[in-house]
Enzyme design. Structure first.
Site, PDB file in Angstrom:
ATOM      1  CG  ASP A  64      -0.192  -0.248   2.532  1.00  0.00           C
ATOM      2  OD1 ASP A  64       1.046  -0.360   2.506  1.00  0.00           O
ATOM      3  OD2 ASP A  64      -0.841  -0.347   3.594  1.00  0.00           O
ATOM      4  CG  HIS A  65       3.441   2.356   3.028  1.00  0.00           C
ATOM      5  ND1 HIS A  65       2.449   1.579   3.549  1.00  0.00           N
ATOM      6  CD2 HIS A  65       3.784   3.213   4.022  1.00  0.00           C
ATOM      7  CE1 HIS A  65       2.199   1.951   4.796  1.00  0.00           C
ATOM      8  NE2 HIS A  65       2.997   2.946   5.111  1.00  0.00           N
ATOM      9  CG  ASP A 119       2.384   1.455   9.464  1.00  0.00           C
ATOM     10  OD1 ASP A 119       2.907   1.736   8.369  1.00  0.00           O
ATOM     11  OD2 ASP A 119       1.689   2.255  10.115  1.00  0.00           O
ATOM     12  NE  ARG A 379       3.313   9.554  12.495  1.00  0.00           N
ATOM     13  CZ  ARG A 379       3.539   8.250  12.533  1.00  0.00           C
ATOM     14  NH1 ARG A 379       3.969   7.629  11.460  1.00  0.00           N
ATOM     15  NH2 ARG A 379       3.365   7.577  13.633  1.00  0.00           N
ATOM     16  CB  SER A 533       7.609   6.315  10.615  1.00  0.00           C
ATOM     17  OG  SER A 533       8.157   5.135  10.089  1.00  0.00           O
ATOM     18  NE  ARG A 535       9.794   6.101   7.968  1.00  0.00           N
ATOM     19  CZ  ARG A 535       9.369   7.298   7.575  1.00  0.00           C
ATOM     20  NH1 ARG A 535      10.222   8.264   7.342  1.00  0.00           N
ATOM     21  NH2 ARG A 535       8.081   7.553   7.385  1.00  0.00           N
TER      22      ARG A 535
HETATM   23  C1  MIC Z   1       3.903   6.455   8.429  1.00  0.00           C
HETATM   24  O1  MIC Z   1       2.703   6.705   8.471  1.00  0.00           O
HETATM   25  O2  MIC Z   1       4.784   7.218   8.887  1.00  0.00           O
HETATM   26  C2  MIC Z   1       4.360   5.152   7.782  1.00  0.00           C
HETATM   27  C3  MIC Z   1       5.011   5.501   6.499  1.00  0.00           C
HETATM   28  O3  MIC Z   1       3.238   4.339   7.533  1.00  0.00           O
HETATM   29  C4  MIC Z   1       5.319   4.449   8.753  1.00  0.00           C
HETATM   30  C5  MIC Z   1       5.911   3.207   8.223  1.00  0.00           C
HETATM   31  C6  MIC Z   1       7.061   3.406   7.279  1.00  0.00           C
HETATM   32  O4  MIC Z   1       7.833   4.353   7.440  1.00  0.00           O
HETATM   33  O5  MIC Z   1       7.188   2.583   6.384  1.00  0.00           O
HETATM   34  C7  MIC Z   1       4.706   4.114  10.116  1.00  0.00           C
HETATM   35  O6  MIC Z   1       3.707   4.685  10.497  1.00  0.00           O
HETATM   36  O7  MIC Z   1       5.273   3.297  10.854  1.00  0.00           O
HETATM   37 FE1  SF4 Z   2       0.000   4.824   5.013  1.00  0.00          FE
HETATM   38 FE2  SF4 Z   2       1.183   5.423   7.324  1.00  0.00          FE
HETATM   39 FE3  SF4 Z   2      -0.237   7.242   6.010  1.00  0.00          FE
HETATM   40 FE4  SF4 Z   2      -1.501   5.202   7.083  1.00  0.00          FE
HETATM   41  S1  SF4 Z   2      -0.366   6.773   8.175  1.00  0.00           S
HETATM   42  S2  SF4 Z   2      -1.861   6.047   5.062  1.00  0.00           S
HETATM   43  S3  SF4 Z   2      -0.013   3.556   6.865  1.00  0.00           S
HETATM   44  S4  SF4 Z   2       1.669   6.296   5.323  1.00  0.00           S
END
Ligand code: MIC
Ligand code: SF4
Length: 641
Positions: A64-65, A119, A379, A533, A535
């Site tokens: 999905d990312h 995540d 965010r 995140s 990550r």
């Molecule tokens: C986010 O919303 O910051 C992400 C991208 O979904 C991250 C995961 C990632 O960095 O791959 C998260 O929420 O953990």
């Molecule tokens: Fe995707 Fe993270 Fe954004 Fe949700 S918060 S839509 S999992 S990047």
């Protein structure tokens, strides 16, 4: 005294440890989820553990990312994920099926179960009464292998909801209000449990918006009871058999109680560049806006999208605004297509994107220079949108739609009567984009494209650490600062040497070059270092560049765990004011660090340049100290296997 819901579910899943706040507990994990940006690492790690088949009740791999396929790399990763899932007993949700948290809530979540997700927004499942926790990919890989997930026993905060939301006030405003009151570090070490008579007034998708964004409080997770509303939602999803009533005992005890009267809330907005920078929309009403984005796993349910369509019906998006809509799932997209809402949105001028994260992590739709972008997301860290000087505001889907119509930040209460949208009696069910793993996977070949590079590792911790203080930072540094996302960098998630070239570049573009030249070093942060995140690249890339320890005033939970998992020592200033004494470029030495950690003694940072000594403490369990000494979790597992 009765038990709260959080402690009941923890108690049912407790494998080791004592349920006293701050103590390390081991939890049995029933379900896991990964997404493609964290999943490749997680499955490389699962492969390194060497098990044939996952041991969980259910493990789902979502894509999905990383959906922009501007070259072979993301597509290669998708193929690896699909084949590695089939090989090891993992259910695969194909690209196009939707955002992991939204789909998991709709199709897989079960009240009372534990869910560990690679995540940070995994707590979305708390809207169904799951104990759903975000973690780094390696922790998820280990849980897939059947081992417990270790976490500090949280304190449990009751948020007692009273009253009912007034028209135009949304679930998003509930969590924005909590962020306003508690801040982005207010939930660290805590589970936010919702209770009170107001709970029954909220549908499961609304609850999920609230638990989802509990991640922005830094909370371990958030949870709602499983009640009649939960049963209705699961029944509408054709899964009534998964329902089980769950609630705190009437005389349950909590570590803290917060009362929130829903009827007193008003539309709120989080201002740049932090989700806790919250004010009422009316205070900023009239601010010209150039972009509005509706979607992300925070606010992209069928009901959100139906409401937005009802608001836009018969109108055109303001000339100065670009409006994007990203439906949270194939189910949501199908349902708005069937109801006609999709046609309404398109007619109004919305730019409809695929069911995926999209602009939420800067995967396309970067705003224009200095633009104001109002988003229904979670965010708004500086630069996350892809445009460093963009001003991103976070608000409900209702505020976003009103703003898109007027071209300026708008309190939706100005629009008159609110369209009434009710929860569907029956969702459209079609799981044809979900692939169950074959019973016999011995013939499945795992396909690895050239983008997938082996995992870097580090040897055991040295007895003395020495190097340069490479970077001095302030409070609330996010993992987006440490290792940014965005369309350019995301395709490198399976290639640590390449992605390391971007470590800390949001803070200082010269960092990777300087770190490589120094060979070994340290970074310094303030409070809540590593929020945001999950990550683990934000630990892997610094490790690859030679960072030995992070010195901070305090750490965010998931990032601290990731640092430990990759052998980077997270140290906390015994006297917070000492953080101001160390200067970038100083040479630091940490003598006898192995011996001191093993003996549970303070670690001393000797600033060789200035000739001063700084005492450092750490919040590490004995198990975590062993992991650090071994140079990371994979080394530790191999040594103890
Ligand atoms: C986010 O919303 O910051 C992400 C991208 O979904 C991250 C995961 C990632 O960095 O791959 C998260 O929420 O953990
Ligand atoms: Fe995707 Fe993270 Fe954004 Fe949700 S918060 S839509 S999992 S990047």
């Amino acid at each position: 005294m009765g038990e709260n819901l959080t402690r009941k579910i923890i108690g049912e899943h407790l494998v080791s440890g004592e349920m006293s706040p701050g103590a390390e507990i081991g939890l049995r994990i029933d379900q896991t989820l990964t997404q493609d940006a964290t999943g490749t690492m997680a499955y490389l790690q699962f492969e390194a553990i060497g098990l044939e088949r996952v041991k969980t009740e259910l493990s789902v791999s979502y894509v999905d990312h990383n959906m922009l396929q501007s070259d072979f790399r993301n597509a290669d990763d998708h193929l690896y994920l699909q084949t590695v899932a089939a090989r090891h007993g993992i259910t695969f949700s194909r690209p196009g099926n939707g955002i992991c948290h939204q789909v998991h809530l709709e199709r897989f979540g079960v009240p009372g179960k534990t869910l560990l997700g690679a995540d940070s927004h995994t707590p979305t499942g708390g809207g169904l009464g799951m104990l759903a926790i975000g973690a780094g990919g390696l922790d998820v890989a280990v849980a897939m292998a059947g081992a417990p997930f270790y976490v500090s026993m949280p304190k449990v905060v009751l948020v007692r909801l009273e009253g009912k939301l007034p028209p135009w006030v949304a679930a998003k405003d509930v969590i924005l209000e909590l962020l306003r009151r508690l801040s982005v570090k207010g939930g660290v070490g805590k589970v936010i449990e919702y209770g009170g008579l107001g709970v029954a007034t909220l549908t499961v998708p609304e609850r999920a918006t609230i638990t989802h964004m509990g991640a922005e409080l830094g909370a371990t997770t958030s949870i709602f009871p499983s009640d009649e509303r939960t049963r209705e939602f699961l029944a509408a999803q054709g899964r009534e058999q998964d329902w089980r009533p769950l609630a705190a005992d009437p005389d349950a005890e909590y570590d803290q109680v917060i009362t929130l009267d829903l009827s007193e809330l008003e539309p709120l907005v989080a201002c740049p560049h932090s989700p806790d920078n919250v004010v009422p929309v009316r205070e900023l009403a009239g601010l010209p806006v150039q972009q509005v984005c509706i979607g992300s796993c925070t606010n992209s349910s069928v009901m959100d999208l139906e409401k937005v369509a009802a608001m836009l019906a018969g109108h055109t998006v303001a000339p100065g605004v670009s409006l994007t809509i990203s439906p949270g799932s194939k189910q949501a997209l199908t349902m708005i297509a069937k109801s006609g809402a999709l046609a309404t949105l398109v007619a109004a001028g919305a730019r409809v994107l695929e069911s995926a994260c999209g602009p939420c992590l800067g995967q396309g739709q970067a705003p224009s220079s200095g633009a104001v972008s109002v988003r229904s997301f979670n965010r708004n860290f500086q630069g996350r949108s892809g445009t460093t000087d963009a001003q991103v505001y976070l608000a409900s889907a209702e505020v976003c739609a009103a703003t898109a119509l007027r071209g300026a930040l708008t309190d939706p209460r100005e629009l008159g009567e609110m369209p009434v949208v009710t929860m569907p009696q029956a969702y459209v069910l079609n799981d044809n984009m979900v692939i169950a793993p074959p019973a016999d996977a011995s013939q499945v070949e795992v396909v690895r494209g050239p983008n997938i590079k082996p995992l870097p590792t580090r040897g055991p911790l040295d007895d003395t650490l020495q190097g340069e203080l490479l970077l001095v930072m302030g409070d609330n540094i996010t993992t987006d600062h440490i290792l940014p996302a965005g369309a350019k960098i995301l395709p490198l998630r399976s290639n640590i040497p390449a992605i390391s070239e971007y470590a800390f570049t949001r803070v200082d573009p010269t960092f990777p070059e300087r770190a490589k030249a120094a060979g070994s070093g340290f970074v310094l942060g303030g409070e809540n270092y590593g929020q945001g995140s999950s990550r683990e690249h934000a630990a892997l890339a610094p490790m690859y560049l030679g960072v030995r320890a992070v010195l901070a005033k305090s750490f965010a939970r998931i990032h601290q765990a990731n640092l430990i998992n990759f052998g980077i020592l997270p140290l906390v200033f015994a006297r917070p004011e000492d953080a101001e004494r160390l200067k970038q470029g100083d040479v630091l030495r940490l003598p006898e660090v192995r011996a001191r950690l093993s003996a549970g003694q303070l670690v001393t940072v000797v600033d060789v340049t200035q000739g001063i000594e700084i005492p450092m403490t750490y919040d590490l369990s004995e198990r975590q100290i062993e992991i650090i000494l071994a140079g990371g979790l994979l080394n530790y597992i191999q040594a103890t296997a």
